[in-house]
Design an enzyme around this catalytic site. Sequence first.
Site, PDB file in Angstrom:
ATOM      1  N   SER A  49       0.866  -1.184   0.000  1.00 54.31           N
ATOM      2  CA  SER A  49       0.000   0.000   0.000  1.00 54.31           C
ATOM      3  C   SER A  49       0.902   1.233   0.000  1.00 54.31           C
ATOM      4  O   SER A  49       2.101   1.127   0.300  1.00 54.31           O
ATOM      5  CB  SER A  49      -0.888   0.002   1.239  1.00 54.31           C
ATOM      6  OG  SER A  49      -0.084   0.179   2.401  1.00 54.31           O
ATOM      7  N   ASP A  84      -0.698  -1.562  -4.159  1.00 52.05           N
ATOM      8  CA  ASP A  84      -2.080  -1.835  -3.740  1.00 52.05           C
ATOM      9  C   ASP A  84      -2.822  -0.498  -3.572  1.00 52.05           C
ATOM     10  O   ASP A  84      -2.326   0.402  -2.884  1.00 52.05           O
ATOM     11  CB  ASP A  84      -2.019  -2.601  -2.406  1.00 52.05           C
ATOM     12  CG  ASP A  84      -3.355  -3.165  -1.978  1.00 52.05           C
ATOM     13  OD1 ASP A  84      -4.203  -3.414  -2.853  1.00 52.05           O
ATOM     14  OD2 ASP A  84      -3.536  -3.385  -0.766  1.00 52.05           O
ATOM     15  N   GLU A 135     -10.036  -0.625 -10.450  1.00 52.65           N
ATOM     16  CA  GLU A 135     -11.109  -0.889  -9.478  1.00 52.65           C
ATOM     17  C   GLU A 135     -12.389  -0.145  -9.826  1.00 52.65           C
ATOM     18  O   GLU A 135     -12.366   1.012 -10.218  1.00 52.65           O
ATOM     19  CB  GLU A 135     -10.665  -0.496  -8.066  1.00 52.65           C
ATOM     20  CG  GLU A 135     -11.780  -0.717  -7.036  1.00 52.65           C
ATOM     21  CD  GLU A 135     -11.340  -0.604  -5.585  1.00 52.65           C
ATOM     22  OE1 GLU A 135     -10.172  -0.902  -5.288  1.00 52.65           O
ATOM     23  OE2 GLU A 135     -12.181  -0.227  -4.764  1.00 52.65           O
ATOM     24  N   HIS A 177     -12.500  -4.371   3.703  1.00 48.74           N
ATOM     25  CA  HIS A 177     -11.150  -4.512   4.276  1.00 48.74           C
ATOM     26  C   HIS A 177     -11.261  -4.651   5.795  1.00 48.74           C
ATOM     27  O   HIS A 177     -12.105  -4.005   6.415  1.00 48.74           O
ATOM     28  CB  HIS A 177     -10.317  -3.256   3.984  1.00 48.74           C
ATOM     29  CG  HIS A 177      -9.869  -3.141   2.554  1.00 48.74           C
ATOM     30  ND1 HIS A 177     -10.064  -2.018   1.799  1.00 48.74           N
ATOM     31  CD2 HIS A 177      -9.208  -4.012   1.746  1.00 48.74           C
ATOM     32  CE1 HIS A 177      -9.552  -2.200   0.583  1.00 48.74           C
ATOM     33  NE2 HIS A 177      -9.026  -3.401   0.525  1.00 48.74           N
ATOM     34  N   GLY A 178     -10.409  -5.455   6.375  1.00 45.29           N
ATOM     35  CA  GLY A 178     -10.393  -5.587   7.843  1.00 45.29           C
ATOM     36  C   GLY A 178     -11.458  -6.556   8.317  1.00 45.29           C
ATOM     37  O   GLY A 178     -11.894  -7.441   7.584  1.00 45.29           O
ATOM     38  N   HIS A 207     -10.779  -8.269  -2.957  1.00 43.93           N
ATOM     39  CA  HIS A 207     -10.086  -7.600  -1.847  1.00 43.93           C
ATOM     40  C   HIS A 207     -10.735  -8.038  -0.533  1.00 43.93           C
ATOM     41  O   HIS A 207     -11.779  -8.675  -0.524  1.00 43.93           O
ATOM     42  CB  HIS A 207     -10.182  -6.081  -2.015  1.00 43.93           C
ATOM     43  CG  HIS A 207      -9.239  -5.529  -3.037  1.00 43.93           C
ATOM     44  ND1 HIS A 207      -8.189  -4.703  -2.714  1.00 43.93           N
ATOM     45  CD2 HIS A 207      -9.189  -5.702  -4.379  1.00 43.93           C
ATOM     46  CE1 HIS A 207      -7.531  -4.390  -3.826  1.00 43.93           C
ATOM     47  NE2 HIS A 207      -8.123  -4.978  -4.848  1.00 43.93           N
ATOM     48  N   ASN A 229      -6.875 -10.874  -2.052  1.00 40.79           N
ATOM     49  CA  ASN A 229      -5.958 -10.063  -1.249  1.00 40.79           C
ATOM     50  C   ASN A 229      -6.141 -10.316   0.246  1.00 40.79           C
ATOM     51  O   ASN A 229      -7.259 -10.266   0.745  1.00 40.79           O
ATOM     52  CB  ASN A 229      -6.240  -8.568  -1.484  1.00 40.79           C
ATOM     53  CG  ASN A 229      -5.878  -8.100  -2.866  1.00 40.79           C
ATOM     54  OD1 ASN A 229      -5.513  -8.901  -3.717  1.00 40.79           O
ATOM     55  ND2 ASN A 229      -5.976  -6.808  -3.089  1.00 40.79           N
ATOM     56  N   ASN A 231      -4.474  -9.090   4.006  1.00 39.45           N
ATOM     57  CA  ASN A 231      -3.575  -8.216   4.739  1.00 39.45           C
ATOM     58  C   ASN A 231      -3.770  -8.380   6.248  1.00 39.45           C
ATOM     59  O   ASN A 231      -2.898  -8.876   6.953  1.00 39.45           O
ATOM     60  CB  ASN A 231      -3.821  -6.761   4.307  1.00 39.45           C
ATOM     61  CG  ASN A 231      -2.867  -5.781   4.949  1.00 39.45           C
ATOM     62  OD1 ASN A 231      -1.866  -6.184   5.541  1.00 39.45           O
ATOM     63  ND2 ASN A 231      -3.158  -4.503   4.866  1.00 39.45           N
ATOM     64  N   THR A 232      -4.963  -8.027   6.719  1.00 36.72           N
ATOM     65  CA  THR A 232      -5.210  -8.002   8.171  1.00 36.72           C
ATOM     66  C   THR A 232      -4.920  -9.346   8.845  1.00 36.72           C
ATOM     67  O   THR A 232      -4.390  -9.384   9.952  1.00 36.72           O
ATOM     68  CB  THR A 232      -6.674  -7.581   8.433  1.00 36.72           C
ATOM     69  OG1 THR A 232      -6.924  -6.379   7.702  1.00 36.72           O
ATOM     70  CG2 THR A 232      -6.929  -7.337   9.900  1.00 36.72           C
TER      71      THR A 232
HETATM   72  P1  13P Z   1      -7.824  -7.474   4.374  1.00 40.98           P
HETATM   73  O1  13P Z   1      -6.957  -6.602   5.226  1.00 40.98           O
HETATM   74  O2  13P Z   1      -9.245  -7.414   4.799  1.00 40.98           O
HETATM   75  O3  13P Z   1      -7.300  -8.854   4.284  1.00 40.98           O
HETATM   76  O4  13P Z   1      -7.801  -6.853   2.904  1.00 40.98           O
HETATM   77  C1  13P Z   1      -6.613  -6.822   2.180  1.00 40.98           C
HETATM   78  C2  13P Z   1      -6.782  -6.115   0.878  1.00 40.98           C
HETATM   79  O5  13P Z   1      -7.804  -6.166   0.260  1.00 40.98           O
HETATM   80  C3  13P Z   1      -5.626  -5.390   0.351  1.00 40.98           C
HETATM   81  O6  13P Z   1      -5.955  -4.615  -0.748  1.00 40.98           O
END
Ligand code: 13P
Length: 289
Positions: A49, A84, A135, A177-178, A207, A229, A231-232
Amino acid sequence: MLVSAKEMLQKARAGHYAVGQFNINNLEWTKSILLTAQECQSPVILGVSEGAGKYMTGFKTVAAMVKAMIEELNITVPVALHLDHGTYEGCYKCIKAGFSSIMFDGSSLPIEENLAKTKELVAVCEHLGLSLEAEVGSIGGEEDGVIGAGECADPNECKQVADLGVSMLAAGIGNIHGKYPDNWAGLSFETLAAIKEQVGDMPLVLHGGTGIPADQVKKAVSMGVAKVNVNTECQWAFQEATRKYIEAGKDLQGKGFDPRKLLAPGAEAIKATVKEKMELFGSVGKAND
Ligand code: 13P
């Protein structure tokens, strides 16, 4: 091997599996993800990111670190280094820094402006052999200051963007996200089906991969999602393992304060999370497809 994500996603789309994008934050994150991809013989996408890029002192540092790490660790599986949720300016910075894949997130812009900027970036990326993600319909929640309402994408707008020749398309289908709220309605497979109808074989990107139930992920992959994707979930895994180490007082025993020891349980926890996701996405063993 640092490559564009285009070919790996086309193969994933054709083979009905998805490639994971795992966001990186530092050296430990990058090393854990690369080693797991190699162990699983899976293609992988490292997501960066703009906030994480800034934290790591800039995109040039990130690109240099990833390229050197691939070489020093003898990583032979395909790896894409991907911006990202890039801004227009961020995209050009990453192109210059040597990223192999770019996401331009124009979802908050009027569709005409999103289309115009995406079109320009398609030409630039094509010329340089980089993959480009666009997107439509913002992803809900917040990631590194990028806040989205989480609406479902308009399938006609998806077609307009897909027709520009992007390599992959992120389209909101109720993903966030999250952490997903307890009252989350789940992914909108109706929207996904309508989008697929419009964009054909275009690899779609899901995502907000953290916390989506496995059966929904599998169904989404069977319906055209070729990149997921995450991340969290890696952040939680790292945090939980680090907390355990400190709460057990291990940092106070012997040389347990050594950062290489202190960060090791978190790094191992990231590996386990990435492996679990690669298995779920079906990308294990697909490195040489
Ligand atoms: P998460 O943090 O919900 O897994 O999402 C990650 C994401 O979509 C990165 O672009």
